[in-house]
Design a protein around this motif. Structure first.
Motif, PDB file in Angstrom:
ATOM      1  N   LEU A 112       3.862  15.520 -18.820  1.00 13.30           N
ATOM      2  CA  LEU A 112       5.083  15.134 -18.026  1.00 13.30           C
ATOM      3  C   LEU A 112       4.102  14.862 -16.563  1.00 13.30           C
ATOM      4  N   GLN A 113       3.499  15.322 -15.904  1.00 11.39           N
ATOM      5  CA  GLN A 113       2.318  15.982 -15.039  1.00 11.39           C
ATOM      6  C   GLN A 113       1.920  15.007 -14.591  1.00 11.39           C
ATOM      7  N   LEU A 114       0.882  14.170 -16.517  1.00 12.82           N
ATOM      8  CA  LEU A 114      -0.474  13.609 -16.373  1.00 12.82           C
ATOM      9  C   LEU A 114       0.704  12.139 -15.946  1.00 12.82           C
ATOM     10  N   GLY A 115       1.771  11.801 -15.477  1.00 13.23           N
ATOM     11  CA  GLY A 115       1.811  10.711 -14.813  1.00 13.23           C
ATOM     12  C   GLY A 115       1.722  10.768 -13.377  1.00 13.23           C
ATOM     13  N   ALA A 116       1.978  12.368 -13.001  1.00 15.32           N
ATOM     14  CA  ALA A 116       2.046  12.360 -11.413  1.00 15.32           C
ATOM     15  C   ALA A 116       0.577  11.928 -10.981  1.00 15.32           C
ATOM     16  N   VAL A 117       0.619  12.918 -11.767  1.00 15.05           N
ATOM     17  CA  VAL A 117      -1.695  12.845 -11.452  1.00 15.05           C
ATOM     18  C   VAL A 117      -2.119  11.343 -11.154  1.00 15.05           C
ATOM     19  N   ILE A 118      -1.622  10.701 -12.306  1.00 18.21           N
ATOM     20  CA  ILE A 118      -2.413   9.293 -12.251  1.00 18.21           C
ATOM     21  C   ILE A 118      -1.891   8.498 -10.640  1.00 18.21           C
ATOM     22  N   ALA A 119      -0.705   8.900 -10.221  1.00 21.08           N
ATOM     23  CA  ALA A 119      -0.381   8.258  -8.906  1.00 21.08           C
ATOM     24  C   ALA A 119      -0.670   9.099  -7.588  1.00 21.08           C
ATOM     25  N   PHE A 120      -1.331  10.723  -7.893  1.00 21.89           N
ATOM     26  CA  PHE A 120      -1.590  10.931  -6.869  1.00 21.89           C
ATOM     27  C   PHE A 120      -3.198  10.969  -6.579  1.00 21.89           C
ATOM     28  N   ALA A 121      -3.024  10.193  -7.640  1.00 19.99           N
ATOM     29  CA  ALA A 121      -5.075  10.095  -7.367  1.00 19.99           C
ATOM     30  C   ALA A 121      -4.875   9.103  -6.112  1.00 19.99           C
ATOM     31  N   ILE A 122      -3.681   7.667  -6.198  1.00 25.44           N
ATOM     32  CA  ILE A 122      -3.908   7.456  -4.584  1.00 25.44           C
ATOM     33  C   ILE A 122      -4.932   8.168  -3.894  1.00 25.44           C
ATOM     34  N   ILE A 123      -4.275   9.019  -3.369  1.00 29.08           N
ATOM     35  CA  ILE A 123      -4.875  10.387  -1.849  1.00 29.08           C
ATOM     36  C   ILE A 123      -6.252  10.643  -2.252  1.00 29.08           C
ATOM     37  N   THR A 124      -6.344  11.294  -3.106  1.00 29.67           N
ATOM     38  CA  THR A 124      -7.751  11.426  -3.412  1.00 29.67           C
ATOM     39  C   THR A 124      -8.581  10.995  -3.527  1.00 29.67           C
ATOM     40  N   GLU A 125      -8.425   8.969  -4.477  1.00 28.93           N
ATOM     41  CA  GLU A 125      -9.408   8.010  -3.910  1.00 28.93           C
ATOM     42  C   GLU A 125      -9.407   7.559  -2.898  1.00 28.93           C
ATOM     43  N   THR A 126      -8.571   8.139  -2.559  1.00 30.38           N
ATOM     44  CA  THR A 126      -8.636   7.748  -0.426  1.00 30.38           C
ATOM     45  C   THR A 126      -9.493   8.585   0.130  1.00 30.38           C
ATOM     46  N   VAL A 127      -9.119   9.615  -0.079  1.00 27.68           N
ATOM     47  CA  VAL A 127     -10.471  10.542   0.544  1.00 27.68           C
ATOM     48  C   VAL A 127     -11.873  10.838  -0.305  1.00 27.68           C
ATOM     49  N   PHE A 128     -12.225  10.586  -1.088  1.00 26.18           N
ATOM     50  CA  PHE A 128     -13.400  10.475  -1.737  1.00 26.18           C
ATOM     51  C   PHE A 128     -13.886   8.677  -2.219  1.00 26.18           C
ATOM     52  N   GLN A 129     -12.933   7.570  -1.388  1.00 24.84           N
ATOM     53  CA  GLN A 129     -13.684   5.852  -1.332  1.00 24.84           C
ATOM     54  C   GLN A 129     -13.976   5.982  -2.838  1.00 24.84           C
ATOM     55  N   TRP A 130     -12.904   6.522  -4.104  1.00 21.65           N
ATOM     56  CA  TRP A 130     -13.658   6.137  -5.579  1.00 21.65           C
ATOM     57  C   TRP A 130     -12.795   5.295  -5.865  1.00 21.65           C
ATOM     58  N   PRO A 131     -13.532   4.831  -6.458  1.00 18.11           N
ATOM     59  CA  PRO A 131     -13.359   3.205  -6.537  1.00 18.11           C
ATOM     60  C   PRO A 131     -12.638   2.612  -7.503  1.00 18.11           C
ATOM     61  N   GLY A 132     -11.148   3.485  -7.711  1.00 22.14           N
ATOM     62  CA  GLY A 132     -10.321   3.390  -8.711  1.00 22.14           C
ATOM     63  C   GLY A 132      -9.308   2.309  -8.880  1.00 22.14           C
ATOM     64  N   MET A 133      -7.788   3.226  -9.092  1.00 21.80           N
ATOM     65  CA  MET A 133      -7.098   2.310  -9.376  1.00 21.80           C
ATOM     66  C   MET A 133      -6.181   1.964  -7.729  1.00 21.80           C
ATOM     67  N   GLY A 134      -5.764   3.646  -7.332  1.00 22.31           N
ATOM     68  CA  GLY A 134      -5.107   3.666  -6.500  1.00 22.31           C
ATOM     69  C   GLY A 134      -5.993   3.660  -5.222  1.00 22.31           C
ATOM     70  N   LEU A 135      -7.010   3.604  -5.427  1.00 21.38           N
ATOM     71  CA  LEU A 135      -7.636   3.619  -3.507  1.00 21.38           C
ATOM     72  C   LEU A 135      -7.403   1.333  -3.986  1.00 21.38           C
TER      73      LEU A 135
END
Lengths: 325, 328, 335
Positions: free
Chosen positions: A252-275
């Protein structure tokens, strides 16, 4: 088993429809779609015509049905900000997020479970205290702070790892992977750790709590009374009983990881769905927000469903009773 | 006379707390011979389970043995290293607990659990151990053992599970079996079966049994001798017939009087003992039973009674002392 | 172990009593100790004092909270007063470094705001938002949980359905969504002023579910107890039963959740601000400050991130430690 699966599918469908309703309401009623799409000097007649073309004057039910049909065929309209089909944008960004999420989850689980088991068995050793301290930090500090700290140490001060971007990627059809290049792998390290740290601490605490709980049960007491070795008790009996409920939570946590990616992608300017999502929020780009919502809901529902099936498979109590019921 | 299988002398079990030591078992002594069943009876909180746990070395921290000794077949075991004690558990001392459902690991087949226990204590192949397991299951009365060996615990009924538990406890052929409330969680109709099974298995193997329960009926059925515990001490200990017919200690008398008798001419009132057993941090000075005893006198409140022999029983009661008649 | 069957009861008058008085306990009949004495003697306080770390956490939290709320008094500048800012003073390092000035002890940001003052005011804003959102979450969650547990049937099913759907998403996502929607709706208005309220609503709405579930569980248990049955028989209105009778039983678990939640709420606000959708740059919170400072990390202006970051880290850690300790201390299973 079949009845169970069907029931879960129905529940999943209800959740998806509810989310679709929310997304549709967002899509249609927050802000004005027409105003978003045209410039200021478009005439009133042109706007009315556009309204008619887009079907905005039809009954709400019809519009909702159209929305759901569109969603089912992956058509979410055009992004206000980027003037491109939303589906294309998502297809471009999704691989980056999924790779990041999977690597982060792998990191979290491969470190979290051993740490949890160790702190469960050796409750008072100094190493356990260290692990618990690390887990406390991981669970208390906000993700973005950890990310910035890591960037500062490894990118600014030491200069060994990149602080933004994905590095070089290799194309496979529409999928771009960073796992096959050295720079891609290097770029993956810091974001994966940042994203995975919170999950790792959750896993550690969960495994530890479950382990402590299991070690207090009667069957462990009886196993001790039968003279079984510590090894057999800790790793044969206790570990198996600990991991069964834990595995489902991790899934179940895997889903949360995808959502939390929003923050990480912003910090690292990672070109993903979160950003992409954050930029959509900042710019009130409703179609992208709605599409992301639907996609994430679908992923969560799918993961939940798979995890439920997995649990039935793994726990003999449910498996056997479920069959007959 | 051969030496007893189990010999407990002046055992003291306590819990160190922030506010001092709570003594839960205070100077308990008894022997159990091979093939003999000693019933240990008393209310909840009297210290019976803790005594059993102390003998097998499974006291949960912070509980610990604070004094006394435990000898198994002449050799002292309460001071052994943990690893040595582990080898004794299962192999020379077996233990069964109250709830058969929670005693078995739900994720393992019962055959696996029996084979594992056998192979822990004997170097045999898993095929040999499996055969042994099937024999054991048949012996405890589980039909179709050869196929049932692959079943999971929850596929058995309560009574069946307790049979499996007995098989597990006895599979390594221990000399002593400690049974802590083995029938309390079972239906009354099943209780009799399990008790009979227990008796048969232990008679056949000449296993010494320490049967812990609060149910006097079970004791009357099963035990050869009985020890009545109160507030961590043994109030009375002796052959079952003697204690039942002629209890010496006022507490035992109260217990006997409280058992409803089906046979009996008149409907007599059940005796009630006023008050309740004292808490661990408030055990009275002198005899622990004195506040509730209808025949307590001055010495009872000052001095803790020693066990005094009367016939074939011993009772820790000043009433039995030679100068009991003199009111001090 | 099961309780022994009730064999011994209070004596009928006919049994002879030779003992003077049969007290069940032998403690002397002292006066009931005062509440202060009982508290000082309690296990709760003892476990608190025994852990130096938790004491440290409590002290730090009190200091931070105190300083934050005294901000108008002790801050050397007022960072919200746009007129007092001067771009000439921007990007100054802390006063112990070369180029720093004593008037700006921890340096300034890119707009010339004093870092120390902004930290004080920003912490205050963060804590206020955290508290308000937790209160909102409790209000919604309590009501929903009480109604669902007490009414049962369709109302219960409906509320729990909503809760389940919301629970499929992590709280941060829910907060982001509500925030984003609010931004889209209020785009034409003066957004900055409303930001505080929007954040409270966004964060509060993303946390109510936990309370609702716990409260519902307790309510279901309490509903079947005799005192509730009696109240219903007498004819007391359901609302009165819910809020006057059942509510007190529910407060303890709610308190535990709330303390853990408070830390999470503060972090969520900081995260939203960092992502650019929280408090604006003109009235920054710690998260906003970190976002601003992040841009200057590479060019060497480390103080713009370091000090707010440190403050946030200490605040988060301290509140989390306290919450952890409280949860362990109130957990009957571990005692």
């Amino acid at each position: 088993m079949l009845a169970f699966a069907i029931r879960r599918l129905l529940e999943a469908a209800i959740v998806m429809l509810t989310v679709a309703l929310l997304a549709f309401v967002l899509f249609r009623f927050v802000g004005d779609p027409v105003n978003q799409m045209v410039g200021q000097d478009t005439s009133l007649e042109d706007r009315m015509r556009l309204r008619e073309e887009l079907g905005l004057n039809d009954a709400v039910i019809v519009q909702f049905a159209r929305f759901v049909a569109g969603a089912a065929s992956f058509d979410f309209g055009i992004s206000y900000q980027m003037k491109q089909p939303v589906t294309a944008i998502i297809a471009e960004r999704a691989p980056a997020t999924i790779e990041l999420a999977l690597v982060a989850a792998l990191f979290a689980v491969s470190l979290g479970i051993p740490m949890g088991v160790y702190t469960g068995i050796h409750r008072d050793s100094w190493l356990s205290r260290v692990f618990l301290a690390v887990s406390l930090i991981g669970i208390s500090l906000p993700t973005f702070l950890i990310g910035i700290f890591l960037i500062y140490v490894f990118a600014v001060k030491l200069g060994v790892l990149p602080s933004f971007g994905r590095g070089e990627v290799v194309r496979f059809g529409f999928w771009r992977t960073g796992l096959l290049t050295a720079s891609g792998l290097k770029a993956l390290i810091l974001p994966a750790i940042t994203l995975g740290l919170f999950q790792m601490t959750l896993v550690t605490r969960l495994v530890r709590a479950e382990m402590l709980e299991v070690l207090r049960t009667d069957y462990i007491k009886f196993a001790r009374a039968r003279g079984l070795s510590k090894r057999a008790i800790n790793f044969g009996h206790a570990l198996k009983n600990t991991l069964v409920p834990v595995i489902t939570v991790i899934g179940l946590q895997l889903g949360a990881v995808i959502a939390f990616a929003i923050i990480t992608e912003t910090v690292f300017q990672w070109p993903g769905m979160g950003l992409m999502f954050i930029q959509a929020v900042q710019n009130a780009d409703i179609p992208v927000m709605a599409a992301y919502l639907m996609l994430v809901a679908f992923l969560f529902v799918l993961i939940n469903f798979l995890v439920d099936l997995l649990y039935v498979r793994v726990d003999p109590r449910i498996r056997i009773y479920g069959r007959g019921a | 006379m051969s030496q007893p299988v189990l010999s407990v002398r002046d055992l003291v079990v306590g819990f160190p707390t922030r506010r001092g030591v709570l003594t839960a078992v205070d100077g308990v002594s008894f022997d159990i011979a091979a093939g003999e069943v000693l019933g240990v009876v008393g209310e909840s909180g009297a210290g019976k389970s803790l005594t059993g746990a102390a003998v097998i070395g499974l006291l949960e921290p912070p509980g610990q043995i604070l004094g006394g000794s435990v000898h198994l077949e002449g050799k002292r075991i309460d001071t052994l290293e943990p690893e040595a004690m582990r080898r004794i558990r299962g192999r020379r001392i077996g233990m069964v607990f109250q709830d058969p459902l929670t005693s078995l690991n739900p994720l393992y087949r019962i055959g696996e659990q029996i084979v594992e226990t056998i192979r822990t204590h004997a170097k045999v192949s898993s095929a040999t151990a499996s055969e042994r397991a099937i024999d054991l299951l048949e012996e405890v009365g589980i039909k179709g053992a050869r196929s049932r060996i692959h079943a999971y615990p929850h596929e058995f009924s309560g009574g069946m599970r307790q049979r499996v538990v007995l098989a597990l406890a006895l599979c390594a052929e221990p000399q002593l079996l400690i049974a802590d409330e083995p029938t309390t969680a079972l239906d009354v109709s099943i209780q009799a079966q399990i008790i009979a099974l227990l008796k048969r298995l232990c008679r056949q193997r000449r296993t010494a049994v320490m049967l812990i329960t609060h149910d006097m009926g079970v004791i009357a059925e099963t035990a050869d001798r009985v020890a009545v515990m109160y507030a961590g001490r043994i109030a009375e200990i002796g052959p079952i017939g003697d204690v039942l017919r002629q209890p010496r200690h006022p507490y035992t008398q109260g217990l006997m009087g409280a058992i409803p008798a089906v046979a009996g001419a008149t409907a007599t009132r059940l005796t009630q003992i006023p008050g309740s057993m004292p808490r661990l941090n408030a055990i009275p000075a002198g005899c622990a039973f004195n506040p509730r005893c209808p025949r307590a006198f001055d010495r009872c409140r000052r001095l803790r009674p020693e066990p005094i022999t009367a016939g074939r029983t011993e009772a820790a009661c000043w009433l039995l002392a030679h100068d009991a008649g003199v009111a001090s | 172990m099961q309780d022994a069957p009730e064999q011994f009861e209070t004596p009928p008058a006919s049994l002879p009593r030779t003992a003077q008085q049969p007290p069940a306990r032998l403690t002397p009949a002292a006066a009931e100790p005062s509440r202060l004495r009982r508290f000082l003697d309690s296990d709760l306080l003892h476990s608190f004092l025994r852990s130096k770390l938790v004491v440290l956490a409590a002290i730090l939290t009190t200091l931070l909270v105190g300083a934050a709320f005294l901000a108008p008094v002790i801050a050397p500048h007022n960072p919200y007063d746009l007129k007092s800012l001067s771009l000439l003073d921007s990007n100054l390092p802390p006063m112990w470094e070369q180029g720093g000035e004593p008037g700006y002890p921890l340096g300034t940001d890119d707009q010339g705001r004093d870092i120390l003052s902004t930290i004080l005011y920003g912490t205050r804003a963060s804590i206020l938002i955290g508290l308000a959102s937790v209160l909102l979450a409790i209000a919604i969650g309590l009501s929903a949980g009480l109604c669902a547990g007490y009414a049962g049937g369709r109302i219960d099913a409906l509320i729990m359905r909503i809760a389940d759907v919301q629970l499929t998403f992590p709280a941060i996502l829910t907060a982001l969504l509500i925030d984003g929607v609010a931004i889209a709706i209020f785009k034409t208005y003066d957004l900055d002023a409303a930001k505080f309220g929007i954040l409270v609503v966004a964060i509060g709405l993303s946390f109510w579910v936990q309370y609702a579930r716990t409260v519902r569980g307790v309510t279901l248990v309490e509903r079947n107890k005799e005192y509730v049955q009696a109240a219903r028989l007498i004819g007391i209105s359901p609302f009165k039963i819910m809020f006057q009778h059942i509510l007190p039983n529910v407060l303890s678990p709610v308190l535990v959740i709330a303390t853990i939640n408070l830390a999470l709420a503060i972090i969520t606000e900081a995260t939203l601000s960092f992502l650019g959708v929280g408090l604006p740059a003109t009235e920054p919170s710690l998260g906003t400050m970190i976002q601003i400072g992040n841009r200057y990390l590479f060019s060497g202006s480390w103080w713009m991130v370091a000090f707010p970051g440190l403050t946030l880290a200490v605040l988060a850690l301290a509140v989390n430690l306290l919450g952890d300790w409280l949860r362990d201390a109130l957990n009957p299973k571990l005692r």
